[in-house]
Design an enzyme around this catalytic site. Sequence first.
Site, PDB file in Angstrom:
ATOM      1  N   ILE A  26       0.823  -1.210   0.000  1.00 37.95           N
ATOM      2  CA  ILE A  26       0.000   0.000   0.000  1.00 37.95           C
ATOM      3  C   ILE A  26       0.857   1.260   0.000  1.00 37.95           C
ATOM      4  O   ILE A  26       0.533   2.238  -0.693  1.00 37.95           O
ATOM      5  CB  ILE A  26      -0.950  -0.004   1.215  1.00 37.95           C
ATOM      6  CG1 ILE A  26      -1.910  -1.195   1.150  1.00 37.95           C
ATOM      7  CG2 ILE A  26      -1.724   1.301   1.297  1.00 37.95           C
ATOM      8  CD1 ILE A  26      -2.777  -1.248  -0.100  1.00 37.95           C
ATOM      9  N   GLU A  27       1.929   1.260   0.747  1.00 36.53           N
ATOM     10  CA  GLU A  27       2.739   2.469   0.895  1.00 36.53           C
ATOM     11  C   GLU A  27       3.499   2.834  -0.380  1.00 36.53           C
ATOM     12  O   GLU A  27       3.516   3.988  -0.805  1.00 36.53           O
ATOM     13  CB  GLU A  27       3.736   2.300   2.049  1.00 36.53           C
ATOM     14  CG  GLU A  27       3.128   2.470   3.427  1.00 36.53           C
ATOM     15  CD  GLU A  27       2.770   3.919   3.728  1.00 36.53           C
ATOM     16  OE1 GLU A  27       3.188   4.811   2.985  1.00 36.53           O
ATOM     17  OE2 GLU A  27       2.062   4.145   4.725  1.00 36.53           O
ATOM     18  N   SER A  28       4.188   1.881  -0.981  1.00 36.77           N
ATOM     19  CA  SER A  28       5.097   2.213  -2.088  1.00 36.77           C
ATOM     20  C   SER A  28       4.954   1.321  -3.305  1.00 36.77           C
ATOM     21  O   SER A  28       5.621   1.547  -4.311  1.00 36.77           O
ATOM     22  CB  SER A  28       6.554   2.121  -1.602  1.00 36.77           C
ATOM     23  OG  SER A  28       6.882   0.770  -1.290  1.00 36.77           O
TER      24      SER A  28
END
Length: 254
Positions: free
Chosen positions: A136-138
């Site tokens: 989700i983050e990167s």
Amino acid sequence: KADTVSSMIAPRLSLAQRVFSTKALGRLAVAAIAIVVALHPSTRAAAENMVSALGADDMSLSLSDPRDPKEFVSDLAIVMPRPTIVLTRQDAVAQELLKFSRTMSTQDVLRTAQAISEEAERLGYDPLLLLALIHIESFYDHLALSSVGAEGLMQLMPPTAEWMAGRLQLRWDQGHTFDPVLNVRLGSQYLAYLHREFGRMDYALTAYNRGPHATRYLVDRFGRLPPPIYDFYAAKVLGHYEKLKAMYGKLPMG
């Protein structure tokens, strides 16, 4: 017959000596190549070409390009083997990173997968949860840089990364967290710190995304996370975690 064999081997032995004595490979290698040349006369032309190359003034024809010393040393570093069959969750983490990462080398992927598994074991987490957060983050981009300055796989803000490095007594010489292994170690420990502070993973994930002070304010004001806030981030991470568990949840941690 012995004289005939000797007469066949002698000139070829001389040829083999010319090829290999140049590279000082030793008498055993010379004898071996002499026998091969004697038994296979068709190889004589190839050997003659090798002699010519070795005797040429331009040795670049027979030497490989020089490699960067740091690259050479890094290739010697011990990492987990590349999984051919997914037998453990560590293998699953490596497979997902290999499948989706477009910025990391194979060696960096394997080191990162190993770091994720080690941190998860140390903290008592499922490595698939940390992988879901990275997704989700990167989306597995270890060079990702957000509009507000968050860096790397787990999108750490530099002040947060420096603070966590100080708490863990880890070196942080370069002033950034684009090293994927360091990023994973700091990000995992930061998530665990927030989990201890808030006591719930959905709150910890929200604090990871929005900041602990903003999350504490929301929880104090509404008594819980408002659904839009929960859905914006925590639900996405936990939802992807459930997908990964559906695929790999029956595997041992490993």
